[in-house]
Structures are given as C-alpha cells and as structure tokens.
Enzyme design. Sequence first.
Site, PDB file in Angstrom:
ATOM      1  N   LYS A   1      26.400  50.920  33.543  1.00  0.00           N
ATOM      2  CA  LYS A   1      25.755  50.113  32.686  1.00  0.00           C
ATOM      3  C   LYS A   1      25.776  48.768  33.324  1.00  0.00           C
ATOM      4  CE  LYS A   1      24.922  52.273  28.818  1.00  0.00           C
ATOM      5  NZ  LYS A   1      23.705  52.700  28.161  1.00  0.00           N
TER       6      LYS A   1
ATOM      7  N   TYR B   1      31.323  55.205  33.485  1.00  0.00           N
ATOM      8  CA  TYR B   1      30.343  55.085  32.585  1.00  0.00           C
ATOM      9  C   TYR B   1      29.837  53.394  32.499  1.00  0.00           C
ATOM     10  CZ  TYR B   1      28.742  53.560  28.017  1.00  0.00           C
ATOM     11  OH  TYR B   1      27.933  52.941  26.995  1.00  0.00           O
ATOM     12  N   HIS B   2      30.996  52.612  32.264  1.00  0.00           N
ATOM     13  CA  HIS B   2      30.657  51.206  32.182  1.00  0.00           C
ATOM     14  C   HIS B   2      30.066  50.482  33.482  1.00  0.00           C
ATOM     15  CE1 HIS B   2      33.679  51.634  28.781  1.00  0.00           C
ATOM     16  NE2 HIS B   2      32.696  50.795  28.211  1.00  0.00           N
TER      17      HIS B   2
ATOM     18  N   THR C   1      26.143  47.851  26.932  1.00  0.00           N
ATOM     19  CA  THR C   1      27.496  47.900  26.155  1.00  0.00           C
ATOM     20  C   THR C   1      28.359  46.512  26.254  1.00  0.00           C
ATOM     21  OG1 THR C   1      29.764  48.951  26.177  1.00  0.00           O
ATOM     22  CG2 THR C   1      28.520  49.331  28.053  1.00  0.00           C
TER      23      THR C   1
ATOM     24  N   SER D   1      35.504  51.865  33.450  1.00  0.00           N
ATOM     25  CA  SER D   1      35.224  53.103  33.780  1.00  0.00           C
ATOM     26  C   SER D   1      33.806  53.443  34.424  1.00  0.00           C
ATOM     27  CB  SER D   1      34.967  53.811  32.505  1.00  0.00           C
ATOM     28  OG  SER D   1      33.746  53.514  31.802  1.00  0.00           O
TER      29      SER D   1
HETATM   30  P1  NAD Z   1      24.642  60.055  22.519  1.00  0.00           P
HETATM   31  O1  NAD Z   1      25.166  60.664  23.716  1.00  0.00           O
HETATM   32  O2  NAD Z   1      24.777  60.509  21.208  1.00  0.00           O
HETATM   33  O3  NAD Z   1      22.868  60.024  22.728  1.00  0.00           O
HETATM   34  C1  NAD Z   1      22.216  59.842  24.124  1.00  0.00           C
HETATM   35  C2  NAD Z   1      21.062  60.732  23.918  1.00  0.00           C
HETATM   36  O4  NAD Z   1      20.361  60.540  25.139  1.00  0.00           O
HETATM   37  C3  NAD Z   1      21.478  62.303  23.752  1.00  0.00           C
HETATM   38  O5  NAD Z   1      20.685  62.986  23.005  1.00  0.00           O
HETATM   39  C4  NAD Z   1      21.037  62.987  25.114  1.00  0.00           C
HETATM   40  O6  NAD Z   1      20.831  64.258  25.084  1.00  0.00           O
HETATM   41  C5  NAD Z   1      19.909  61.966  25.880  1.00  0.00           C
HETATM   42  N1  NAD Z   1      19.911  61.985  27.162  1.00  0.00           N
HETATM   43  C6  NAD Z   1      21.023  61.642  28.105  1.00  0.00           C
HETATM   44  N2  NAD Z   1      20.364  61.805  29.302  1.00  0.00           N
HETATM   45  C7  NAD Z   1      19.158  61.886  29.213  1.00  0.00           C
HETATM   46  C8  NAD Z   1      18.123  62.027  30.066  1.00  0.00           C
HETATM   47  N3  NAD Z   1      18.184  62.095  31.372  1.00  0.00           N
HETATM   48  N4  NAD Z   1      16.833  62.516  30.047  1.00  0.00           N
HETATM   49  C9  NAD Z   1      16.728  62.602  28.317  1.00  0.00           C
HETATM   50  N5  NAD Z   1      17.624  62.312  27.371  1.00  0.00           N
HETATM   51  C10 NAD Z   1      18.736  62.070  27.838  1.00  0.00           C
HETATM   52  O7  NAD Z   1      24.931  58.704  22.835  1.00  0.00           O
HETATM   53  P2  NAD Z   1      24.889  57.292  21.737  1.00  0.00           P
HETATM   54  O8  NAD Z   1      26.272  57.283  21.018  1.00  0.00           O
HETATM   55  O9  NAD Z   1      23.666  57.578  20.722  1.00  0.00           O
HETATM   56  O10 NAD Z   1      24.641  56.016  22.614  1.00  0.00           O
HETATM   57  C11 NAD Z   1      23.166  55.740  22.980  1.00  0.00           C
HETATM   58  C12 NAD Z   1      23.057  54.637  23.726  1.00  0.00           C
HETATM   59  O11 NAD Z   1      23.979  53.396  23.301  1.00  0.00           O
HETATM   60  C13 NAD Z   1      23.789  54.979  25.187  1.00  0.00           C
HETATM   61  O12 NAD Z   1      23.274  54.393  26.302  1.00  0.00           O
HETATM   62  C14 NAD Z   1      25.371  54.110  25.121  1.00  0.00           C
HETATM   63  O13 NAD Z   1      25.553  53.802  26.268  1.00  0.00           O
HETATM   64  C15 NAD Z   1      24.680  53.026  24.119  1.00  0.00           C
HETATM   65  N6  NAD Z   1      26.132  52.753  23.417  1.00  0.00           N
HETATM   66  C16 NAD Z   1      26.597  53.444  22.314  1.00  0.00           C
HETATM   67  C17 NAD Z   1      27.900  53.137  21.883  1.00  0.00           C
HETATM   68  C18 NAD Z   1      28.407  53.891  20.782  1.00  0.00           C
HETATM   69  O14 NAD Z   1      29.604  53.510  20.126  1.00  0.00           O
HETATM   70  N7  NAD Z   1      27.865  55.192  20.480  1.00  0.00           N
HETATM   71  C19 NAD Z   1      28.543  51.553  21.948  1.00  0.00           C
HETATM   72  C20 NAD Z   1      28.047  50.892  22.919  1.00  0.00           C
HETATM   73  C21 NAD Z   1      26.609  51.441  23.669  1.00  0.00           C
END
Ligand code: NAD
Length: 398
Positions: free
Chosen positions: A194, A190-191, A146, A188
Amino acid sequence: MKKIMIIGGDGFCGWPTALHLSQMGNDVTIVDNLSRRSIDEELGANSLTPIQSMETRLTAWKEATGKTIAFEKIDVAVEYDRFEALLDQQKPDTVIHFGEQRAAPYSMKGATEKRFTVDNNIGATHNLLAAVTSLGIDPHIVHLGTMGVYGYDDDGMEIPEGYLKVYIPGDEKQIYQRDILYPTNPGSVYHMTKSMDQLLFQFYAKNDRLRITDLHQGIVWGTQTDETKLDDRLMNRFDYDGDYGTVLNRFLMQSAVGHPLTVHGTGGQTRAFIHIQDTVKCLALAVMNPPERTGKVKILNQMTETHTVRNLAELVAKASGATIANVDNPRNEAAENGLRVSNKTFISLGLKPITLAEGLLEETQQIAQRFADRCRMDMIPCVSTWTDNQAPGVVQLD
Ligand code: NAD
C-alpha cells in the site's frame, strides 16, 4: 449517472459499495478474479455469513431493485490485455480499485504469500494506471489505501490528510520547503504494498495528470448495509479467521460462540475504525467529488473513530458477557500507542458516522449470534507470525 467500474467488487468492501452505487442510479460493472474466495478454500476458512455466488448475488439484486450490475471475471494483475480491452470498451467515468490481497497476517505467512501479495497488489495497481494512460482515457481513479501505511507513533500528532509540507534547514540560515507524501512506516508486506501504491499514484498524477483519490481507510467493522439487507442472498461476507478477520468482527464472533476475546498483550494498540455502512457512503462521496487535475493525488483519511484493542474488548464483553484473554502478540509492533487522525474532509462533505456504541448490539445479535453455528473454532487462532522464530499467537488486528 456515472459509469463506474469496481475492481474487487466481490469483496467485503467492494460488494456493498457496488450495490450502493447501483442503487443511486449509476451504471456499475464489477471486475473481480474471485481470488478472495479461492484463498478461503486454500486456508480452509469460510465467511461466517453464507455468501452466494456472484451469479446468484446479481440475480437477487435485479429481483430486489430491478437494477442490473454487470460482472467480468478478470485477474487485473495478470490478464492485462483483457482488462485493457474492457476499459477501452467501457471508458468508465470512475474506476474504484479494491482489488488487492488485504490481510496483513496472510502477507507474512511465507515467501509464497509475500511474493503473491507484492505481485498481485503492485501488478493490479500498475496495470490499471498503465492501461488508462495507454488508452488515453480519463476516469477518476479511487483507490482504497490503509491507515496502516502511517505507522503508529505516540507523540500526540494528528495524522494530516494530503501531502505534508516539510521544512528542511539549508547551509546558511536558509529553509527549504517541500510537499511530500507522509513518510510511510509499513508494519507488514501487505502494508508495504500500500505504501508502494502511493508512489505509483504520485508518479502518474504528476506525469500523466491522472485524477486520483487515495482513501486511507481504517479497520472496517460491521457486515450489512441498507442494500445488503434487502435480501438474504445479498448478504455481505464476515471474516473471522486468524488471517482475514478484523479485530472487532473477531471479538463479536468469539463472544457469540463463547470463546474468550483474545487480546494481544495488554491490548494497548490504538487503531482507527469505520463501519461498513460509512465505507460505502464515503465511496459515494469520493466518486461525486473528483479532484481537479492538479498533478497531485487527493489523499483522504477514511475513518470515524479510534479505540484501543483493550477498550474494544471491554465494550464487547460488556455487551455480551464474554471474558477477555490476554495472549502473546504474533505481530512485531509497539505494545501501546496513541493515534489521532484528521478526517475533516468526509465530515465536511456531510458524513454522519455510525458509532460503535450505536451499531454494536445489532451486529452482535443479527450477525454473530444468528450465524454462530457456522463458526469453525479451529479457524480462530492466527497461525501467521511476523518473524520466522516466533511462536504462533492467536489474534490479529486488520
Ligand atoms: P477483500 O479481500 O474482501 O476484497 C478484495 C477483492 O478483490 C476480492 O473480491 C478479490 O477477489 C479481489 N481481487 C484481489 N486481487 C485481484 C486481482 N488481481 N484482480 C481482480 N480482483 C482481485 O478485501 P476488502 O476488505 O473488501 O478490502 C478492499 C480494499 O480495501 C483492499 O484494497 C484493502 O486493502 C482496503 N482496506 C480494507 C480494510 C478492511 O478493514 N477490510 C481496511 C483498510 C483498507
């Protein structure tokens, strides 16, 4: 055609990425423990858009395109042996890792959520790296990081891609040079995970010569992609609740239900954004352009434009006639900041971004207004706070 494993392929970014890569002719397997759906149940929240079970999603994909996507329900952070066995059996060309707990407010709720976020995110990332090295297989690993790891400064410097060259003055007019990861400044838990992921990748790229791409992604907005639009049963999730809803999607939904657009303080925080359609295109470009085995991680910034929260609210208010409400900020962050980011790699690879100005109206009408009656108004406030003695606020950014 590549064999691609997508960890977290049921999520907001993972699902449309799985469809896009399958549509391109790749052999896709989704690995997900469905924990995001369980967290919705725990919070009493829901996706504004009706999302189908994984079984229905995959049947609909087969009916719409004739293509098959495989699914394995595995917790990558906990079920190490099952996960390793699947990697061994599949020997994928590429593993895309979306599988982490990604809401900053959720990660700050309390000790339980902080510990879960660290255990889950670090456990999942490290299990993947350990399994790949233990099996001696050689997939290209693509991870979603991120923009938030960089922190937010206001001196106009452009955030670079890749490692940073730093020059350190020595004792006697000597200057030493080092290539280092950009010094992280997470906002945070979370961050913070990462930021820790970055060290794990740096170590395994150096020690085991793994080929790793780390995509530092901006806040994703929008819902649908070319593939999720093919059938209503393929529809992507749209989070709007106080913990998981990202700022623009929350504004869109608030405007659709006649709620004022809730802006933190002055709304002077600048953030980086990318449309979900561009996310899936960037993932495809990353998959098609793996790094050489250099001993270093390929780090790219995956964002297309920056806006202040105030500016976003004004754009949505103009498009929808909504009013704006400035509220207390639940986050421990600067009230105002600038942000300049280099995204030259994806642009040079041919990405033509969807701008907010182009995509906003479609998103408002086809998603926020269409599903406004599914909105639970009580889920809008953000009740998570950054410090224990803070009063709950009502907005979150990413
Ligand atoms: P999301 O929560 O919708 O999807 C994450 C998926 O991973 C979910 O389906 C969850 O069930 C699965 N998951 C989590 N832990 C798991 C585990 N231990 N084993 C198997 N599956 C697991 O999130 P998203 O918005 O799709 O984000 C995906 C990635 O992109 C994340 O790593 C997030 O940090 C990164 N990201 C997202 C955004 C955003 O704006 N959505 C921005 C920057 C980075």
